[in-house]
Design an enzyme around this catalytic site. Structure first.
Site, PDB file in Angstrom:
ATOM      1  N   LYS A 299      -7.786   1.426  -3.297  1.00  0.00           N
ATOM      2  CA  LYS A 299      -7.492   1.007  -1.923  1.00  0.00           C
ATOM      3  C   LYS A 299      -7.684   2.173  -0.948  1.00  0.00           C
ATOM      4  CE  LYS A 299      -5.135  -1.028   1.536  1.00  0.00           C
ATOM      5  NZ  LYS A 299      -5.307  -2.279   2.195  1.00  0.00           N
TER       6      LYS A 299
ATOM      7  N   LYS B 249      -2.080   5.032   8.545  1.00  0.00           N
ATOM      8  CA  LYS B 249      -1.256   5.110   7.323  1.00  0.00           C
ATOM      9  C   LYS B 249      -2.156   5.299   6.091  1.00  0.00           C
ATOM     10  CE  LYS B 249       1.433   2.348   4.118  1.00  0.00           C
ATOM     11  NZ  LYS B 249       2.036   1.090   3.720  1.00  0.00           N
TER      12      LYS B 249
ATOM     13  N   THR C 278       0.872  -1.179   0.000  1.00  0.00           N
ATOM     14  CA  THR C 278       0.000   0.000   0.000  1.00  0.00           C
ATOM     15  C   THR C 278       0.903   1.221   0.000  1.00  0.00           C
ATOM     16  OG1 THR C 278      -1.665  -1.166   1.290  1.00  0.00           O
ATOM     17  CG2 THR C 278      -1.832   1.219   1.217  1.00  0.00           C
TER      18      THR C 278
END
Ligand code: NAD
Length: 288
Positions: free
Chosen positions: A161, A236, A86
């Site tokens: 995402k 994050k 990611t």
């Protein structure tokens, strides 16, 4: 296929094990401790040389850019660079450009499903890249996951995402605020679950992952809030969503607020707890 796998941490190691078990010839590289049972190379460039596919599963975009700068020149033209980390959309696009300039196929394919999904081969992949790159990646994504969605060109997987996880962070906070309010109103948590799970306030955060222990299906709240999906990983992803929102001037007021609430939670003891532990954190607070 001959596969180089770079970044064998909590997610990468079980993903690599599943590819090996399916019969692929896999060599790993990690700057940290080598996991059991995976043959390791001496450098990222060494495992990339001659590989049909190089998979990366790394902590962030800066590290991905550095690793890509090392592996891309070592790879054979026509091979596939598949990043499952990611990272920020800009890093994904920059790495895709490096790969394209070197005559490689590339895809960004971040995952949802956590370490349990990585171990069981039930991850969901959201992929960005050319149709040819996605087709080349598909047999490997099938082994490591249960579903892969081709979302568009380079960076589209990372965009999907961060949009998904921005919704998740916001809905989890909303769910936790509602349960904490219910407590103070003297409303039974199980009764609130019964109403919300079949009413218009429902979401995955209530029906699958209820933050209230003893209510709804088993979730990290029933295990002392052991992750699951750790609060700092949610932070994050929320920070990545806000970095992206700033870069394209998108109005994401709730996403920004969710990032600040998770930052405060992580700083005030939430580090290492599941992200649904936002409920006891909020329940202990008043309005100020
Ligand atoms: P991790 O920290 O356990 O693993 C990362 C690995 O990369 C470590 O083993 C580290 O030593 C290695 N590494 C760092 N720099 C390197 C370098 N230059 N060369 C080679 N190896 C290097 O993290 P993780 O939980 O496995 O997560 C990996 C990625 O997956 C992250 O981007 C994370 O956001 C994403 N992700 C994690 C989860 C989860 O539940 N853990 C879920 C979805 C997505």
């Amino acid at each position: 296929m001959k596969i180089g796998f770079i970044g064998l941490g909590n997610m990468g190691a079980p993903m690599a094990v599943n590819l090996q078990a399916a019969g692929h010839d896999l060599t790993g590289f990690d700057v940290g401790a080598a996991p059991d049972g995976i043959p390791m190379g001496a450098s990222a460039a060494e495992v990339a040389a001659g590989a049909d596919v190089v998979i990366t599963m790394l902590p962030n975009g800066a590290i991905l850019r550095n690793v890509a700068a090392e592996v891309v020149p070592a790879m054979t033209a026509g091979a596939l660079l598949l990043d499952c980390s990611t990272v920020d959309v800009d890093a994904a696009r920059a790495v895709a450009q490096m790969a394209q300039d070197a005559g490689l196929l590339s895809a960004d394919a971040p995952v949802s499903g956590g370490t349990v999904g990585a171990e069981n081969g039930t991850l969901t992949f959201m992929a960005g890249g050319s149709p040819a790159a996605f087709a080349a990646a598909a047999p490997l994504l099938d082994i490591m996951g249960q579903k892969a969605v081709h979302c568009g060109d380079a960076g589209a997987g990372q965009a999907a995402k961060l949009c998904n996880n921005m919704i998740l962070g916001i809905t989890m906070i909303g769910t936790c605020e509602a349960f904490a309010l219910a407590d103070k109103l003297g409303l039974d948590r199980a009764a609130l679950y019964d109403v919300v799970s079949t009413s218009s306030g429902q979401s995955w955060s209530t029906t699958t992952y209820c933050p209230a222990p003893g209510v709804g299906p088993k979730s990290p709240s029933d295990n002392g809030y052991a992750p699951g999906f750790a609060a700092e990983l949610m932070l994050k992803d929320l920070d990545l969503s806000q970095q992206a929102a700033v870069s394209v001037d998108a109005a994401t007021t709730l996403g920004a607020q969710a990032a600040e609430m998770y930052r405060a939670f992580v700083e005030e003891g939430g580090m290492g707890q599941d992200f649904s532990a936002m409920l006891p954190h909020l329940a202990a607070k008043g309005r100020s």
